[in-house]
Design an enzyme around this catalytic site. Structure first.
Site, short mmCIF file in Angstrom:
data_model
loop_
_atom_site.label_atom_id
_atom_site.label_comp_id
_atom_site.label_asym_id
_atom_site.label_seq_id
_atom_site.Cartn_x
_atom_site.Cartn_y
_atom_site.Cartn_z
N TYR A 166 0.65 -0.95 0.26
CA TYR A 166 -0.17 -0.07 -0.21
C TYR A 166 0.67 1.01 -0.14
CZ TYR A 166 -3.00 3.40 1.82
OH TYR A 166 -4.16 4.77 1.67
N LYS A 170 1.46 4.39 -3.12
CA LYS A 170 1.00 5.69 -3.13
C LYS A 170 2.65 6.71 -3.48
CE LYS A 170 -3.23 5.09 -1.97
NZ LYS A 170 -4.60 5.98 -2.82
P1 NAP Z 1 -12.78 3.03 0.69
O1 NAP Z 1 -14.29 3.26 1.90
O2 NAP Z 1 -12.36 1.56 0.88
O3 NAP Z 1 -13.47 3.32 -0.48
C1 NAP Z 1 -12.89 3.10 -1.48
C2 NAP Z 1 -13.16 2.88 -3.26
O4 NAP Z 1 -12.63 2.68 -3.83
C3 NAP Z 1 -15.29 2.38 -2.79
O5 NAP Z 1 -15.73 3.24 -3.48
C4 NAP Z 1 -14.21 0.90 -3.95
O6 NAP Z 1 -15.51 0.12 -4.40
C5 NAP Z 1 -13.28 1.91 -5.02
N1 NAP Z 1 -12.46 0.63 -5.76
C6 NAP Z 1 -11.31 -0.42 -4.92
N2 NAP Z 1 -11.06 -1.47 -6.33
C7 NAP Z 1 -11.77 0.20 -7.66
C8 NAP Z 1 -11.71 -0.66 -8.58
N3 NAP Z 1 -11.12 -1.84 -8.99
N4 NAP Z 1 -12.04 -0.46 -9.81
C9 NAP Z 1 -13.37 0.98 -9.00
N5 NAP Z 1 -13.22 1.36 -7.98
C10 NAP Z 1 -13.10 0.60 -7.10
O7 NAP Z 1 -11.79 3.90 1.22
P2 NAP Z 1 -11.34 5.03 0.92
O8 NAP Z 1 -11.10 5.24 3.06
O9 NAP Z 1 -12.45 6.09 1.05
O10 NAP Z 1 -10.45 5.75 -0.33
C11 NAP Z 1 -10.64 6.28 -0.93
C12 NAP Z 1 -9.53 6.58 -1.06
O11 NAP Z 1 -8.84 7.29 -0.02
C13 NAP Z 1 -8.69 5.69 -1.39
O12 NAP Z 1 -7.47 5.71 -2.87
C14 NAP Z 1 -7.54 5.65 -0.51
O13 NAP Z 1 -6.08 5.02 -0.86
C15 NAP Z 1 -7.34 7.27 -0.09
N6 NAP Z 1 -6.57 7.03 1.66
C16 NAP Z 1 -7.49 6.95 2.34
C17 NAP Z 1 -6.62 7.25 3.48
C18 NAP Z 1 -8.14 6.55 4.84
O14 NAP Z 1 -7.99 7.40 6.25
N7 NAP Z 1 -8.66 6.37 4.92
C19 NAP Z 1 -5.57 7.70 4.16
C20 NAP Z 1 -5.32 8.28 2.44
C21 NAP Z 1 -5.59 7.75 1.53
P3 NAP Z 1 -15.57 -1.23 -3.52
O15 NAP Z 1 -16.77 -0.57 -2.99
O16 NAP Z 1 -16.57 -1.29 -5.22
O17 NAP Z 1 -14.95 -2.02 -3.19
#
Ligand code: NAP
Length: 243
Positions: A166, A170
């Site tokens: 992961y 990034k």
């Molecule tokens: P999340 O709630 O798990 O949402 C992830 C989203 O990505 C979901 O809609 C998921 O769809 C979608 N996804 C995954 N694989 C996919 C694919 N092959 N094609 C299309 N959609 C796909 O996570 P989140 O925390 O909101 O994360 C959003 C972004 O922020 C990510 O890039 C993550 O790395 C980044 N981020 C998050 C955090 C944090 O603390 N949460 C911190 C830093 C960065 P499904 O519902 O179909 O799985």
């Protein structure tokens, strides 16, 4: 050229992506809800529309070429252009991910989604973005991708588990963002990476301390940058994140 500003957010059915879509919708954008699961996508579109957002569903699996091409065709046929692309979809690949014990197939899967998926979708959408007067691309990164913070070189060390899929995905995405910015020099396209902070979502079992709405703020700002705004940068709420 249509006056309506069109945005596409990938992974917009839940979490931070959903809130980015809601935020852009509240600011007047017509927003494509990019999501791979039909039921989850349509539920999100319905919820956003009920909240007054002009949302439309875009079937999109960022790991599939055909899917990205079809998504671009859908947007082209409906609107003819795209103003903002937010590459938000991402996965961790699951923990633990210590380098000495990792199943390398996890690294391939994570890179396919978090890095190659971004390149695939960006390139599919580029002809539509080039038709916008002010095209903006935001890549959802993370401070765990900051080599400075991972190493402690800047005096601030990112917390979080040792993660060989992961976190480097990034870092890779940040490097990719810079290469796009270099290629886009002299064009109207602004491309930047965003860190949402540690947000309570499915991604981390809701252990994050920020709300998805708070996590969406930087990406929304970067998607709406004025002409002459930064490009090739890496931002969080408080300013720039060191590479
Ligand atoms: P999340 O709630 O798990 O949402 C992830 C989203 O990505 C979901 O809609 C998921 O769809 C979608 N996804 C995954 N694989 C996919 C694919 N092959 N094609 C299309 N959609 C796909 O996570 P989140 O925390 O909101 O994360 C959003 C972004 O922020 C990510 O890039 C993550 O790395 C980044 N981020 C998050 C955090 C944090 O603390 N949460 C911190 C830093 C960065 P499904 O519902 O179909 O799985």
């Amino acid at each position: 050229m249509s006056e309506t500003r069109i945005a596409l957010v990938t992974g917009a059915n839940k979490g931070i992506g959903y809130e980015i879509a809601a935020g852009l919708g509240a600011r007047g954008y017509t927003v494509g809800i990019g999501a791979r699961d039909n039921e989850r996508r349509e539920a999100a579109v319905a919820k956003l529309r009920a909240a007054g957002v002009d949302a439309f569903g875009v079937p999109l699996d960022v790991t599939a070429d055909d899917s990205a091409t079809a998504a671009a065709t859908l947007i082209e046929q409906r609107y003819g252009h795209l103003d903002a692309l937010v590459n938000n979809a991402g996965i961790t690949g699951g923990m633990p991910q210590e380098p000495t014990r990792v199943d390398v197939s996890i690294i391939r899967t994570v890179v396919e989604t978090n890095v190659i998926g971004v390149i695939r979708v960006t390139n599919a959408m580029l002809p539509l973005l080039r038709r916008s007067a002010a095209p903006r691309i935001v890549n959802m990164s993370s401070s765990v991708g900051s080599l400075t913070r991972q190493s402690g070189a800047g005096g601030v060390t990112t917390t979080g588990p040792v993660a060989v899929a992961y976190a480097p995905s990034k870092s890779f995405l940040n490097a990719v963002t810079l290469q796009y910015a270099r290629e886009f020099t002299g064009t109207a396209i602004l491309i930047n990476a965003a860190c949402p902070g540690f947000v309570a979502t499915d991604l981390n079992g809701f252990r994050g301390v920020r709300t998805p709405e708070q996590g969406a703020a930087t990406a929304i700002r970067l998607a709406m940058l004025p002409d002459g705004g930064p490009t090739g940068g890496f931002f969080e709420d408080d300013g720039e994140v060191p590479w």
